[in-house]
Design a protein around this motif. Structure first.
Motif, PDB file in Angstrom:
ATOM      1  N   ASP A 270       0.796  -1.236   0.000  1.00 45.06           N
ATOM      2  CA  ASP A 270       0.000   0.000   0.000  1.00 45.06           C
ATOM      3  C   ASP A 270       0.824   1.280   0.000  1.00 45.06           C
ATOM      4  OD1 ASP A 270      -2.254  -1.589   0.033  1.00 45.06           O
ATOM      5  OD2 ASP A 270      -2.684  -1.307   2.161  1.00 45.06           O
TER       6      ASP A 270
ATOM      7  N   HIS B 172      -5.985  -2.680  -2.060  1.00 43.76           N
ATOM      8  CA  HIS B 172      -4.629  -2.801  -1.514  1.00 43.76           C
ATOM      9  C   HIS B 172      -3.646  -3.247  -2.582  1.00 43.76           C
ATOM     10  CE1 HIS B 172      -6.127  -2.294   2.582  1.00 43.76           C
ATOM     11  NE2 HIS B 172      -7.135  -3.074   2.218  1.00 43.76           N
TER      12      HIS B 172
ATOM     13  N   TYR C  73      -2.745  -5.681  -7.324  1.00 42.70           N
ATOM     14  CA  TYR C  73      -3.709  -4.983  -6.468  1.00 42.70           C
ATOM     15  C   TYR C  73      -5.015  -5.754  -6.455  1.00 42.70           C
ATOM     16  CZ  TYR C  73      -6.323  -2.932 -10.428  1.00 42.70           C
ATOM     17  OH  TYR C  73      -7.087  -2.744 -11.554  1.00 42.70           O
TER      18      TYR C  73
ATOM     19  N   ALA D 245      -4.632  -4.277   6.050  1.00 43.42           N
ATOM     20  CA  ALA D 245      -3.616  -3.257   6.310  1.00 43.42           C
ATOM     21  C   ALA D 245      -3.170  -3.282   7.764  1.00 43.42           C
ATOM     22  CB  ALA D 245      -4.172  -1.884   5.969  1.00 43.42           C
TER      23      ALA D 245
END
Length: 205
Positions: free
Chosen positions: A72, A112, A127, A204
């Protein structure tokens, strides 16, 4: 497939997330085509997380740390890499409405990247979209040998570590089948999707 969006029309992120939750995703005919269309395949590609496998030579590359793997940090760079022309493919399905929509999803924390860097240069990546405990892979690219494959290995490790249960590849290719990708009928896929959406996982940090 349903009626295309009008040229230049943006894809609202809430609509995009609802589409993923119902087993539908957008595509475009080419980068220059301003329209998108919705796809709901009869068979869906997935990589079972407990069935993922990678060649020994690739795992040696992973262990050697040939690339600096980041998450990211450069969405624009990754989607640019996925959209660029390369050998055997002169065009891409990533048009402007799709680029804008996934950029917005990234800013909202639903999209992400896994990135491979070497000497300060982005040399590969992929991604995808997260929803519940599902990761929907969208696209990948590689400017150096094995860069995107190493990203895939790191993706799977992260998904397993963080409690994800579904890795959706949309379609299967011979390349993905080497890593354990299989086709599942729509009905079975929708059961897997429902189970994945019933829980929460955080991609994340």
């Amino acid at each position: 497939m349903s009626r295309p969006f009008a040229p230049g029309q943006r894809i609202p992120t809430d609509l995009l997330l609802r589409a993923y939750a119902s087993g539908v995703f957008p595509m475009a005919e080419s980068a220059d085509d301003p329209e998108i269309f919705w796809v709901r395949p009869e068979t869906r590609g997935i990589i079972p997380l407990d069935g993922f496998h990678a060649p020994r030579s690739l795992m040696k590359t992973v262990r050697q740390g040939a690339f600096d793997i980041r998450f990211d940090t450069d969405f624009e760079g990754v989607i640019d890499g996925c959209a660029e022309a390369r050998a055997g493919r002169r065009s891409t399905w990533i048009n402007e409405p799709i680029r804008e929509a996934y950029t917005a999803l990234f800013e909202q924390g639903h999209c992400h990247t896994i990135e491979a860097w070497r000497e300060g240069e982005l040399v590969g990546g992929l991604y995808g979209v997260t929803l519940g405990r599902a990761f929907f892979g969208e696209s990948m690219f590689s400017r150096e040998t094995d860069a995107s494959k190493v990203c895939l290995v790191h993706l799977v490790a992260r998904l397993i570590e963080r409690g994800f249960v579904l890795l959706d590849t949309q379609f299967t290719t011979e390349h993905l089948k080497r890593f354990g990708a299989v086709d599942v009928p729509r009905g079975k896929y929708e059961v897997l999707l429902e189970e994945a959406l019933a829980g929460e996982a955080r991609f994340a940090d």
